[in-house]
Design a protein around this motif. Sequence first.
Motif, PDB file in Angstrom:
ATOM      1  N   GLN A  86       1.008  -1.254  -0.069  1.00 45.18           N
ATOM      2  CA  GLN A  86       0.124   0.004   0.038  1.00 45.18           C
ATOM      3  C   GLN A  86       0.937   1.375  -0.030  1.00 45.18           C
ATOM      4  OE1 GLN A  86      -2.601   0.144   3.480  1.00 45.18           O
ATOM      5  NE2 GLN A  86      -4.060  -1.068   2.502  1.00 45.18           N
ATOM      6  N   MET A  87       1.952   1.174   0.716  1.00 48.66           N
ATOM      7  CA  MET A  87       2.823   2.301   0.705  1.00 48.66           C
ATOM      8  C   MET A  87       3.492   2.607  -0.461  1.00 48.66           C
ATOM      9  SD  MET A  87       2.046   4.123   3.371  1.00 48.66           S
ATOM     10  CE  MET A  87       0.370   3.009   3.739  1.00 48.66           C
ATOM     11  N   ILE A  88       3.925   1.516  -1.188  1.00 50.42           N
ATOM     12  CA  ILE A  88       4.893   1.768  -2.228  1.00 50.42           C
ATOM     13  C   ILE A  88       3.535   2.397  -3.456  1.00 50.42           C
ATOM     14  CG2 ILE A  88       5.530   0.512  -4.380  1.00 50.42           C
ATOM     15  CD1 ILE A  88       6.715  -1.606  -2.158  1.00 50.42           C
ATOM     16  N   ASN A  89       2.471   1.808  -3.311  1.00 46.99           N
ATOM     17  CA  ASN A  89       1.131   2.437  -4.282  1.00 46.99           C
ATOM     18  C   ASN A  89       0.924   3.922  -3.671  1.00 46.99           C
ATOM     19  OD1 ASN A  89      -0.755   2.159  -6.059  1.00 46.99           O
ATOM     20  ND2 ASN A  89      -2.336   1.865  -4.267  1.00 46.99           N
ATOM     21  N   LEU A  90       1.024   4.096  -2.669  1.00 47.53           N
ATOM     22  CA  LEU A  90       0.749   5.519  -2.120  1.00 47.53           C
ATOM     23  C   LEU A  90       1.664   6.550  -2.798  1.00 47.53           C
ATOM     24  CD1 LEU A  90      -1.141   7.646  -0.644  1.00 47.53           C
ATOM     25  CD2 LEU A  90       0.085   6.679   1.397  1.00 47.53           C
ATOM     26  N   SER A  91       2.989   6.048  -2.609  1.00 44.01           N
ATOM     27  CA  SER A  91       4.315   7.043  -2.910  1.00 44.01           C
ATOM     28  C   SER A  91       4.209   7.285  -4.325  1.00 44.01           C
ATOM     29  CB  SER A  91       5.625   6.432  -2.544  1.00 44.01           C
ATOM     30  OG  SER A  91       5.746   5.159  -3.284  1.00 44.01           O
ATOM     31  N   THR A 122       1.090   9.833  -5.078  1.00 43.49           N
ATOM     32  CA  THR A 122       1.397  10.910  -4.665  1.00 43.49           C
ATOM     33  C   THR A 122       2.139  11.841  -5.825  1.00 43.49           C
ATOM     34  OG1 THR A 122       1.504  10.266  -2.444  1.00 43.49           O
ATOM     35  CG2 THR A 122       2.239  12.270  -2.713  1.00 43.49           C
ATOM     36  N   GLY A 123       3.277  10.839  -6.432  1.00 46.49           N
ATOM     37  CA  GLY A 123       4.260  11.528  -7.431  1.00 46.49           C
ATOM     38  C   GLY A 123       3.041  11.596  -8.444  1.00 46.49           C
ATOM     39  N   LEU A 124       2.382  10.729  -8.986  1.00 48.14           N
ATOM     40  CA  LEU A 124       1.534  10.970 -10.200  1.00 48.14           C
ATOM     41  C   LEU A 124       0.707  12.066 -10.148  1.00 48.14           C
ATOM     42  CD1 LEU A 124       0.931   9.312 -12.825  1.00 48.14           C
ATOM     43  CD2 LEU A 124      -1.095   8.679 -11.388  1.00 48.14           C
ATOM     44  N   ARG A 170      -4.829   2.411 -12.208  1.00 47.99           N
ATOM     45  CA  ARG A 170      -4.545   2.271 -10.561  1.00 47.99           C
ATOM     46  C   ARG A 170      -4.523   0.719 -10.190  1.00 47.99           C
ATOM     47  NH1 ARG A 170      -7.613   7.046  -9.806  1.00 47.99           N
ATOM     48  NH2 ARG A 170      -9.668   6.041  -9.620  1.00 47.99           N
ATOM     49  N   ARG A 171      -5.482  -0.020 -10.654  1.00 48.56           N
ATOM     50  CA  ARG A 171      -5.530  -1.405 -10.353  1.00 48.56           C
ATOM     51  C   ARG A 171      -4.260  -2.292 -10.902  1.00 48.56           C
ATOM     52  NH1 ARG A 171     -10.902  -2.615 -12.636  1.00 48.56           N
ATOM     53  NH2 ARG A 171     -12.084  -1.065 -10.928  1.00 48.56           N
ATOM     54  N   ILE A 172      -3.851  -1.589 -12.031  1.00 50.42           N
ATOM     55  CA  ILE A 172      -2.720  -2.386 -12.565  1.00 50.42           C
ATOM     56  C   ILE A 172      -1.490  -2.098 -11.834  1.00 50.42           C
ATOM     57  CG2 ILE A 172      -0.860  -2.217 -14.462  1.00 50.42           C
ATOM     58  CD1 ILE A 172      -3.570  -1.948 -16.393  1.00 50.42           C
ATOM     59  N   ARG A 173      -1.592  -0.627 -11.497  1.00 46.67           N
ATOM     60  CA  ARG A 173      -0.217  -0.155 -10.547  1.00 46.67           C
ATOM     61  C   ARG A 173      -0.218  -1.073  -9.212  1.00 46.67           C
ATOM     62  NH1 ARG A 173      -1.383   5.275  -9.696  1.00 46.67           N
ATOM     63  NH2 ARG A 173      -1.999   4.846  -7.676  1.00 46.67           N
ATOM     64  N   TYR A 174      -1.415  -1.172  -8.571  1.00 48.40           N
ATOM     65  CA  TYR A 174      -1.339  -1.675  -7.304  1.00 48.40           C
ATOM     66  C   TYR A 174      -0.916  -3.189  -7.483  1.00 48.40           C
ATOM     67  CZ  TYR A 174      -3.075  -2.490  -2.985  1.00 48.40           C
ATOM     68  OH  TYR A 174      -3.257  -2.848  -1.284  1.00 48.40           O
ATOM     69  N   THR A 175      -1.407  -3.905  -8.646  1.00 55.48           N
ATOM     70  CA  THR A 175      -0.646  -5.303  -8.888  1.00 55.48           C
ATOM     71  C   THR A 175       0.854  -5.274  -9.091  1.00 55.48           C
ATOM     72  OG1 THR A 175      -2.768  -5.725 -10.326  1.00 55.48           O
ATOM     73  CG2 THR A 175      -1.184  -7.491 -10.364  1.00 55.48           C
ATOM     74  N   VAL A 176       1.329  -4.273  -9.670  1.00 60.07           N
ATOM     75  CA  VAL A 176       2.800  -4.178  -9.774  1.00 60.07           C
ATOM     76  C   VAL A 176       3.463  -3.812  -8.440  1.00 60.07           C
ATOM     77  CG1 VAL A 176       4.574  -2.619 -10.807  1.00 60.07           C
ATOM     78  CG2 VAL A 176       2.670  -3.415 -12.215  1.00 60.07           C
TER      79      VAL A 176
END
Length: 321
Positions: free
Chosen positions: A233-238, A241-243, A285-291
């Motif tokens: 979750q924190m990788i996703n959040l960072s 935030t950047g995006l 977002r879903r794809i990014r979360y999987t990554v």
Amino acid sequence: MKAAAPVCPSCNEAARETAIERYGRYELFGCTECGLHFWEPREMPDARWYEQMYGGRDEKLLPLEPGHKYFLADPLAPGQGELLDIGCGTGNFLAAARDAGYEVTGTELDRNAARFARERVGLPRVFPLTISEFVERHPDKKFGVVTFFEVLEHQAAPVEFLHKVKSCLRSRGVIAISVPNRERWLTGPDVLDYPPNHFLRWNTHALTNLLSTHGFEILSIREQEAGFAHTAQMINLSLRTGLSRSRTGEAPASFRDVMQMELDQAEAVLHAAPTVRQRAMQMLRRIRYTVCYPAALAVHPYVWMRGYKGTYLYCLARLRD
Ligand SMILES: [Zn+2]
């Protein structure tokens, strides 16, 4: 003329005069004595607001949260007796507590969630009342256990809230609490952790100080560690935030912004059909979360080694004689 420093709603000491953070019309202050962080001004929204913002969570039985599981597994919890859960939602914890041997009662502001708990989960003693209303209507009702998971951070006046809790607790009764740990590992803003949803940000010291000052003996305290899911979750959040920084103004309204709106406006935003662009963003977002998962696999041993904290801070305490 300069305004006086705001007073801590937990210990009554003056806070630092300089705000830690500002959001909309709110300012966040830190108490110099107990360490609580609190927003000003504080006025809790009404039941309709919670129904609006938390709608969608009021017609299903959510999985148990870590705070619930810590209590049910806590060897110092009584394991039986009459239990009142304040802010019980659709009754996921109450159903588990009932199965574990407690006689359960609940209160829930969201009337839809309370109805769901009664009619679909089979919990007849779930009332759509605030704790104040419940105490007024049942002045003689006393419980051996009162629980409030993820409730204390919403309160405008935590001491008054705790007094209500004590008024329906038996002598030497216990309370079980969980709150978001302010010291959790965060890589960006937690959009739910803003007013008027949350007014108070607790850590171990601020929480145990409130309870000890008001007649409780701490039995257990537990800080969740940042697990694998939290790391992802924190990788996703960072990344998010950047995006949104690189596309200022283009990101759809986040929950943090929606809850600042007047109720009618918020309702329109929450119920608007997503545009093609928003749907494409959702898919991205879903794809990014999987990554994020493979990345979390690589990073998590480091996170674990550093002792980063997760979201939940749990406490069990007993009313002193
Ligand atoms: Zn304080």
